[in-house]
Scaffold this active site. Structure first.
Site, PDB file in Angstrom:
ATOM      1  N   CYS A  77      11.081   8.058  15.277  1.00 22.64           N
ATOM      2  CA  CYS A  77      11.666   8.583  16.508  1.00 22.64           C
ATOM      3  C   CYS A  77      13.111   9.008  16.281  1.00 22.64           C
ATOM      4  O   CYS A  77      13.694   9.695  17.115  1.00 22.64           O
ATOM      5  CB  CYS A  77      11.567   7.566  17.640  1.00 22.64           C
ATOM      6  SG  CYS A  77       9.884   7.374  18.252  1.00 22.64           S
ATOM      7  N   LYS A  85      13.583  12.761  16.346  1.00 22.69           N
ATOM      8  CA  LYS A  85      13.527  13.491  17.610  1.00 22.69           C
ATOM      9  C   LYS A  85      14.714  14.430  17.765  1.00 22.69           C
ATOM     10  O   LYS A  85      15.799  14.135  17.276  1.00 22.69           O
ATOM     11  CB  LYS A  85      13.601  12.485  18.771  1.00 22.69           C
ATOM     12  CG  LYS A  85      12.265  12.139  19.392  1.00 22.69           C
ATOM     13  CD  LYS A  85      12.445  10.987  20.338  1.00 22.69           C
ATOM     14  CE  LYS A  85      12.333  11.379  21.785  1.00 22.69           C
ATOM     15  NZ  LYS A  85      11.795  10.289  22.614  1.00 22.69           N
ATOM     16  N   ASP A 101      10.142   9.445  32.392  1.00 25.15           N
ATOM     17  CA  ASP A 101       8.800   9.090  31.937  1.00 25.15           C
ATOM     18  C   ASP A 101       8.323  10.041  30.845  1.00 25.15           C
ATOM     19  O   ASP A 101       8.575  11.234  30.894  1.00 25.15           O
ATOM     20  CB  ASP A 101       7.830   9.117  33.116  1.00 25.15           C
ATOM     21  CG  ASP A 101       8.165   8.014  34.117  1.00 25.15           C
ATOM     22  OD1 ASP A 101       7.972   6.851  33.772  1.00 25.15           O
ATOM     23  OD2 ASP A 101       8.652   8.348  35.206  1.00 25.15           O
ATOM     24  N   ASP A 102       7.642   9.476  29.849  1.00 22.59           N
ATOM     25  CA  ASP A 102       7.181  10.266  28.719  1.00 22.59           C
ATOM     26  C   ASP A 102       5.765  10.776  28.904  1.00 22.59           C
ATOM     27  O   ASP A 102       5.269  11.533  28.089  1.00 22.59           O
ATOM     28  CB  ASP A 102       7.228   9.423  27.438  1.00 22.59           C
ATOM     29  CG  ASP A 102       8.649   9.027  27.100  1.00 22.59           C
ATOM     30  OD1 ASP A 102       9.573   9.774  27.465  1.00 22.59           O
ATOM     31  OD2 ASP A 102       8.830   7.970  26.485  1.00 22.59           O
ATOM     32  N   ASP A 149       2.719  12.045  21.307  1.00 23.41           N
ATOM     33  CA  ASP A 149       3.812  11.570  20.469  1.00 23.41           C
ATOM     34  C   ASP A 149       3.458  11.701  18.996  1.00 23.41           C
ATOM     35  O   ASP A 149       2.376  11.274  18.593  1.00 23.41           O
ATOM     36  CB  ASP A 149       4.077  10.083  20.760  1.00 23.41           C
ATOM     37  CG  ASP A 149       5.473   9.847  21.288  1.00 23.41           C
ATOM     38  OD1 ASP A 149       6.407  10.136  20.534  1.00 23.41           O
ATOM     39  OD2 ASP A 149       5.599   9.391  22.429  1.00 23.41           O
ATOM     40  N   ASP A 208       3.200   4.908  25.529  1.00 23.32           N
ATOM     41  CA  ASP A 208       3.591   5.621  26.747  1.00 23.32           C
ATOM     42  C   ASP A 208       2.563   5.423  27.867  1.00 23.32           C
ATOM     43  O   ASP A 208       2.902   5.507  29.045  1.00 23.32           O
ATOM     44  CB  ASP A 208       3.796   7.112  26.460  1.00 23.32           C
ATOM     45  CG  ASP A 208       5.138   7.381  25.787  1.00 23.32           C
ATOM     46  OD1 ASP A 208       6.099   6.650  26.084  1.00 23.32           O
ATOM     47  OD2 ASP A 208       5.212   8.315  24.970  1.00 23.32           O
TER      48      ASP A 208
HETATM   49 CO    CO Z   1       8.044   6.489  25.887  1.00 23.75          CO
HETATM   50 CO    CO Z   2       6.876   9.116  23.811  1.00 23.18          CO
END
Ligand code: CO
Ligand code: CO
Ligand code: CO
Length: 346
Positions: free
Chosen positions: A16, A19, A48-49, A66, A89
């Site tokens: 991550c 990102k 929120d993802d 993701d 998520d």
């Molecule tokens: Co998330």
């Molecule tokens: Co995510």
């Protein structure tokens, strides 16, 4: 037999931490038209993802995606971490994963065995989640990337988002911080995978038990802590909920090795997070200052950050204990709406 590079040597940033930074992302998304619909319960909300769409009074679907670059060299382990992270998520919204599809981009030269091990690692976590892998899409790419698109289910009345935190709530974090530092040290060959076995085992731990505890006890808001770090994901929750928060630095769960390595091995994402979220955050104590690299550390497959009402706190902690969630740290409380700094860590 050809000799191939280690997975983490093929990428410029891992997990991550790879990102796009929160500031750049905001700029990219700012001109986009945001579609709404009556049954779209969660759309492009920054807190929120995943997106949530109500099918009927009893069922809403959660859709999320993701994927990222390897943070470890072991392909099976990388697959496990990426899948646990993608499933998270759905768990952060109180949902249960149903279907998953692989997103897979790798140099073909790595060999079929390595590539299959990534997919097997991912499949093992999807199976553990009680979901099904039903397809995917692959391409050849110099930098390896793997992840999942996950579809989950939730009862619309039991949906938990990042927008429901209320003044007086307690904040609970369910995994220690510092994996970004540890995997950066791993890339630097300062530690090996066995040397950070505990943190890696936690990274492949599903947030399922924490999500079930949250559903059983009732929570006001939740998010999973990933690329934007603890401060970033908490601030997204605070902004969406229109509240502030105070954390106690000494109560933050951290990997001791990460504290030791924090000066030298910070992923690039730490600075991006601190630059973007630093103006909203005030670190008032020496302990908080010392933990700054962990407070902004990008996590991969991090824990849930749960905002729970005072009268449900003990119930939630009991539900977490009964499901053997090893970390359940009460790290602070939600306060009323406030100007910046709206996140104070003392
Ligand atoms: Co998330
Ligand atoms: Co995510
Ligand atoms: Co296709």
């Amino acid at each position: 037999m050809e000799k191939f590079a280690k997975l983490t040597e093929l990428v410029s940033a891992g997990g991550c931490a790879a990102k796009i930074g929160p500031g750049d992302l905001q700029q990219i998304l700012s001109g986009l038209a945001i579609e709404t619909a009556p049954d779209l319960l969660v759309g492009l909300d920054p807190a929120d993802d995943a997106a949530v769409y109500r099918l009927n009074d009893d069922t809403a679907i959660i859709q999320t995606l993701d994927f990222f670059t390897p943070i470890v060299d072991d392909p099976f382990l990388f697959g496990q971490i990426a899948a646990a992270n993608a499933l998270s998520d759905v768990y952060a919204m109180g949902g249960r994963p149903l279907l998953a599809m692989n997103i897979f981009a790798f140099p073909c030269g790595l060999g079929a065995g390595t590539l299959r091990a990534v997919l097997e690692g991912g499949a093992s976590k999807v199976k553990e989640a009680g979901a099904l892998i039903v397809g995917g899409h692959s391409l050849e790419d110099k930098e390896p990337k793997y992840g999942l698109s996950v579809c989950g289910l939730v009862h619309p009345d039991r949906l938990i988002t990042g927008a429901g935190a209320k003044p007086g709530d307690y904040l609970i974090l369910t995994k220690p911080l510092g994996l970004g530092i540890l995997t950066t040290a791993l890339r630097g060959r300062v530690v090996d995978e066995a040397g950070i076995g505990g943190p890696l085992a936690e990274a492949i731990e599903l947030n399922r038990a924490a999500a079930e505890a949250m559903a059983a006890a009732g929570a006001n808001a939740a998010t999973d802590v990933t690329g934007f770090g603890l401060a970033g994901h908490l601030l997204q929750m605070l902004n969406a909920s229109g509240v502030s928060a105070r954390l106690e630095a000494a109560s933050l769960p951290v990997w001791p090795q990460a504290v030791e390595l924090a000066d030298k091995y910070q992923p690039g994402g730490t600075k991006r997070n601190a630059d973007h979220f630093g103006g909203q955050t005030l670190l008032t104590s020496a302990v908080a200052q010392a933990l700054k690299p962990l407070i902004f550390d990008p996590q991969t497959s991090g824990g849930l950050l749960i905002s729970v009402a005072e009268d449900r706190l003990e119930g939630l902690l009991a539900e977490l204990r009964s499901r053997s969630v090893s970390t359940a740290a009460v790290v602070g409380r939600i306060g009323p709406a406030a100007g910046d700094p709206r996140l104070i860590i003392e």
